[in-house]
Design a protein around this motif. Structure first.
Motif, PDB file in Angstrom:
ATOM      1  N   ARG A  22      43.293 -73.863  57.685  1.00 40.00           N
ATOM      2  CA  ARG A  22      42.654 -74.585  58.794  1.00 40.00           C
ATOM      3  C   ARG A  22      43.665 -74.910  59.902  1.00 40.00           C
ATOM      4  NH1 ARG A  22      37.479 -75.872  57.690  1.00 40.00           N
ATOM      5  NH2 ARG A  22      36.868 -75.956  55.500  1.00 40.00           N
ATOM      6  N   ALA A  23      44.849 -75.369  59.523  1.00 41.88           N
ATOM      7  CA  ALA A  23      45.880 -75.694  60.513  1.00 41.88           C
ATOM      8  C   ALA A  23      46.348 -74.439  61.247  1.00 41.88           C
ATOM      9  CB  ALA A  23      47.067 -76.391  59.836  1.00 41.88           C
ATOM     10  N   LEU A  24      46.519 -73.326  60.515  1.00 42.48           N
ATOM     11  CA  LEU A  24      46.970 -72.101  61.166  1.00 42.48           C
ATOM     12  C   LEU A  24      45.884 -71.542  62.089  1.00 42.48           C
ATOM     13  CD1 LEU A  24      49.465 -70.336  61.377  1.00 42.48           C
ATOM     14  CD2 LEU A  24      48.491 -68.885  59.582  1.00 42.48           C
ATOM     15  N   ALA A  25      44.631 -71.610  61.671  1.00 39.29           N
ATOM     16  CA  ALA A  25      43.529 -71.161  62.528  1.00 39.29           C
ATOM     17  C   ALA A  25      43.483 -71.999  63.808  1.00 39.29           C
ATOM     18  CB  ALA A  25      42.210 -71.241  61.782  1.00 39.29           C
ATOM     19  N   LYS A  26      43.683 -73.295  63.688  1.00 38.40           N
ATOM     20  CA  LYS A  26      43.685 -74.167  64.860  1.00 38.40           C
ATOM     21  C   LYS A  26      44.814 -73.785  65.823  1.00 38.40           C
ATOM     22  CE  LYS A  26      43.643 -79.059  66.264  1.00 38.40           C
ATOM     23  NZ  LYS A  26      43.616 -78.669  67.634  1.00 38.40           N
ATOM     24  N   LEU A 115      55.633 -73.279  71.101  1.00 39.11           N
ATOM     25  CA  LEU A 115      56.566 -74.293  70.604  1.00 39.11           C
ATOM     26  C   LEU A 115      55.922 -75.679  70.555  1.00 39.11           C
ATOM     27  CD1 LEU A 115      59.825 -73.110  72.411  1.00 39.11           C
ATOM     28  CD2 LEU A 115      59.089 -72.628  70.055  1.00 39.11           C
ATOM     29  N   ASN A 116      55.118 -76.011  71.553  1.00 41.77           N
ATOM     30  CA  ASN A 116      54.444 -77.315  71.593  1.00 41.77           C
ATOM     31  C   ASN A 116      53.376 -77.461  70.511  1.00 41.77           C
ATOM     32  OD1 ASN A 116      55.950 -78.324  73.721  1.00 41.77           O
ATOM     33  ND2 ASN A 116      54.513 -77.574  75.269  1.00 41.77           N
ATOM     34  N   HIS A 117      52.924 -76.337  69.957  1.00 42.33           N
ATOM     35  CA  HIS A 117      51.905 -76.364  68.906  1.00 42.33           C
ATOM     36  C   HIS A 117      52.509 -76.096  67.524  1.00 42.33           C
ATOM     37  CE1 HIS A 117      49.156 -76.187  72.341  1.00 42.33           C
ATOM     38  NE2 HIS A 117      48.295 -76.759  71.516  1.00 42.33           N
ATOM     39  N   GLY A 118      53.823 -76.272  67.387  1.00 44.59           N
ATOM     40  CA  GLY A 118      54.445 -76.182  66.074  1.00 44.59           C
ATOM     41  C   GLY A 118      55.110 -74.870  65.740  1.00 44.59           C
ATOM     42  N   GLY A 119      55.115 -73.917  66.683  1.00 46.82           N
ATOM     43  CA  GLY A 119      55.806 -72.654  66.457  1.00 46.82           C
ATOM     44  C   GLY A 119      57.306 -72.834  66.592  1.00 46.82           C
ATOM     45  N   SER A 120      58.048 -71.766  66.319  1.00 47.37           N
ATOM     46  CA  SER A 120      59.506 -71.834  66.428  1.00 47.37           C
ATOM     47  C   SER A 120      60.030 -70.580  67.121  1.00 47.37           C
ATOM     48  CB  SER A 120      60.145 -71.994  65.049  1.00 47.37           C
ATOM     49  OG  SER A 120      59.775 -70.930  64.210  1.00 47.37           O
ATOM     50  N   LYS A 121      61.226 -70.712  67.651  1.00 49.18           N
ATOM     51  CA  LYS A 121      61.861 -69.660  68.438  1.00 49.18           C
ATOM     52  C   LYS A 121      62.706 -68.770  67.526  1.00 49.18           C
ATOM     53  CE  LYS A 121      64.887 -69.417  72.380  1.00 49.18           C
ATOM     54  NZ  LYS A 121      65.678 -70.149  73.326  1.00 49.18           N
ATOM     55  N   LEU A 122      62.544 -67.442  67.657  1.00 45.76           N
ATOM     56  CA  LEU A 122      63.394 -66.489  66.949  1.00 45.76           C
ATOM     57  C   LEU A 122      64.392 -65.840  67.898  1.00 45.76           C
ATOM     58  CD1 LEU A 122      60.825 -64.653  64.639  1.00 45.76           C
ATOM     59  CD2 LEU A 122      62.329 -66.558  64.068  1.00 45.76           C
ATOM     60  N   GLY A 123      63.951 -65.498  69.093  1.00 52.52           N
ATOM     61  CA  GLY A 123      64.804 -64.827  70.072  1.00 52.52           C
ATOM     62  C   GLY A 123      64.715 -65.522  71.410  1.00 52.52           C
ATOM     63  N   ASP A 124      65.310 -64.905  72.406  1.00 51.17           N
ATOM     64  CA  ASP A 124      65.293 -65.420  73.766  1.00 51.17           C
ATOM     65  C   ASP A 124      64.468 -64.493  74.644  1.00 51.17           C
ATOM     66  OD1 ASP A 124      67.073 -67.608  73.266  1.00 51.17           O
ATOM     67  OD2 ASP A 124      68.730 -66.164  73.236  1.00 51.17           O
ATOM     68  N   ILE A 125      63.852 -65.047  75.675  1.00 48.04           N
ATOM     69  CA  ILE A 125      63.099 -64.225  76.622  1.00 48.04           C
ATOM     70  C   ILE A 125      64.061 -63.233  77.269  1.00 48.04           C
ATOM     71  CG2 ILE A 125      61.786 -64.225  78.774  1.00 48.04           C
ATOM     72  CD1 ILE A 125      60.772 -67.028  78.013  1.00 48.04           C
ATOM     73  N   ALA A 142      57.791 -67.554  66.079  1.00 52.41           N
ATOM     74  CA  ALA A 142      57.057 -67.616  64.820  1.00 52.41           C
ATOM     75  C   ALA A 142      55.996 -68.692  64.935  1.00 52.41           C
ATOM     76  CB  ALA A 142      57.997 -67.924  63.656  1.00 52.41           C
ATOM     77  N   ASP A 143      54.830 -68.454  64.308  1.00 50.32           N
ATOM     78  CA  ASP A 143      53.799 -69.480  64.259  1.00 50.32           C
ATOM     79  C   ASP A 143      54.252 -70.588  63.300  1.00 50.32           C
ATOM     80  OD1 ASP A 143      53.060 -68.813  61.585  1.00 50.32           O
ATOM     81  OD2 ASP A 143      51.392 -67.553  62.237  1.00 50.32           O
ATOM     82  N   PRO A 144      53.481 -71.648  63.132  1.00 44.10           N
ATOM     83  CA  PRO A 144      53.934 -72.752  62.282  1.00 44.10           C
ATOM     84  C   PRO A 144      54.199 -72.380  60.821  1.00 44.10           C
ATOM     85  CG  PRO A 144      52.168 -73.498  63.706  1.00 44.10           C
ATOM     86  CD  PRO A 144      52.260 -72.006  63.857  1.00 44.10           C
ATOM     87  N   GLU A 145      53.709 -71.245  60.369  1.00 49.00           N
ATOM     88  CA  GLU A 145      53.942 -70.829  58.984  1.00 49.00           C
ATOM     89  C   GLU A 145      54.956 -69.690  58.870  1.00 49.00           C
ATOM     90  OE1 GLU A 145      50.684 -70.451  56.369  1.00 49.00           O
ATOM     91  OE2 GLU A 145      49.898 -72.444  56.864  1.00 49.00           O
ATOM     92  N   GLY A 146      55.576 -69.312  59.986  1.00 47.30           N
ATOM     93  CA  GLY A 146      56.639 -68.311  59.943  1.00 47.30           C
ATOM     94  C   GLY A 146      56.218 -66.887  60.229  1.00 47.30           C
TER      95      GLY A 146
END
Length: 155
Positions: A22-26, A115-125, A142-146
């Protein structure tokens, strides 16, 4: 050698197994405007065990319509097994399916949304001219689950 016609095929969906479906779908609804396609599912039975090869298989989840393809376009299927197996660390060069790519108008703004929704940065633009195609600007996140997401824009 007997030649036969190629079978007709249509791309339907990509599946993500989530810790919290549910959290990932959101996340995908909020960031990429994916649309929930009813019904939500809670599936189990010998047919599912047989098809997946997993004894006692049971999962719940839903399909999300991906943006830009209309009512019959492919979906992102997000399920959560009642017993998931843990995933290894997220890296872009792992064999197998690597990432989901979304073309966006503004890579920097889309990255901020992820990023504001819980994702994370892997690389740079970064940007580079792809010969015969155009100027590509992209980044891996990456999304909140990687699960890896590529954001890209072309000029």
């Amino acid at each position: 050698m007997v030649r036969r016609e190629k079978m007709k095929s249509t791309y339907k969906h990509t599946n993500i197994i989530a810790r919290d479906w549910r959290a990932l779908a959101k996340f995908y609804q909020d960031v990429f405007a994916c649309i929930l396609v009813p019904p939500e599912r809670d599936l189990s039975g010998t047919w599912l065990e047989k098809g997946t090869g997993i004894p006692g298989a049971r999962f719940s989840g839903a399909h999300l319509r991906l943006p830009g393809h209309g009512e019959t376009g492919p979906t992102l299927e997000i399920y959560q097994y009642y017993k998931n197996e843990p995933r290894p660390k997220t890296v872009a060069n792992r064999e197998g399916i690597s990432h989901l790519a979304f073309e966006v108008d503004d890579v920097e703004q889309a990255m901020a949304d992820v990023l504001n929704h819980g994702g994370s940065k892997l690389g740079d633009i970064t940007s580079s001219e792809v010969e015969g195609v155009g100027l590509l600007t992209f980044v891996y996140l990456a999304d909140p689950e990687g699960n890896i997401i590529e954001l890209q824009a072309w000029k």
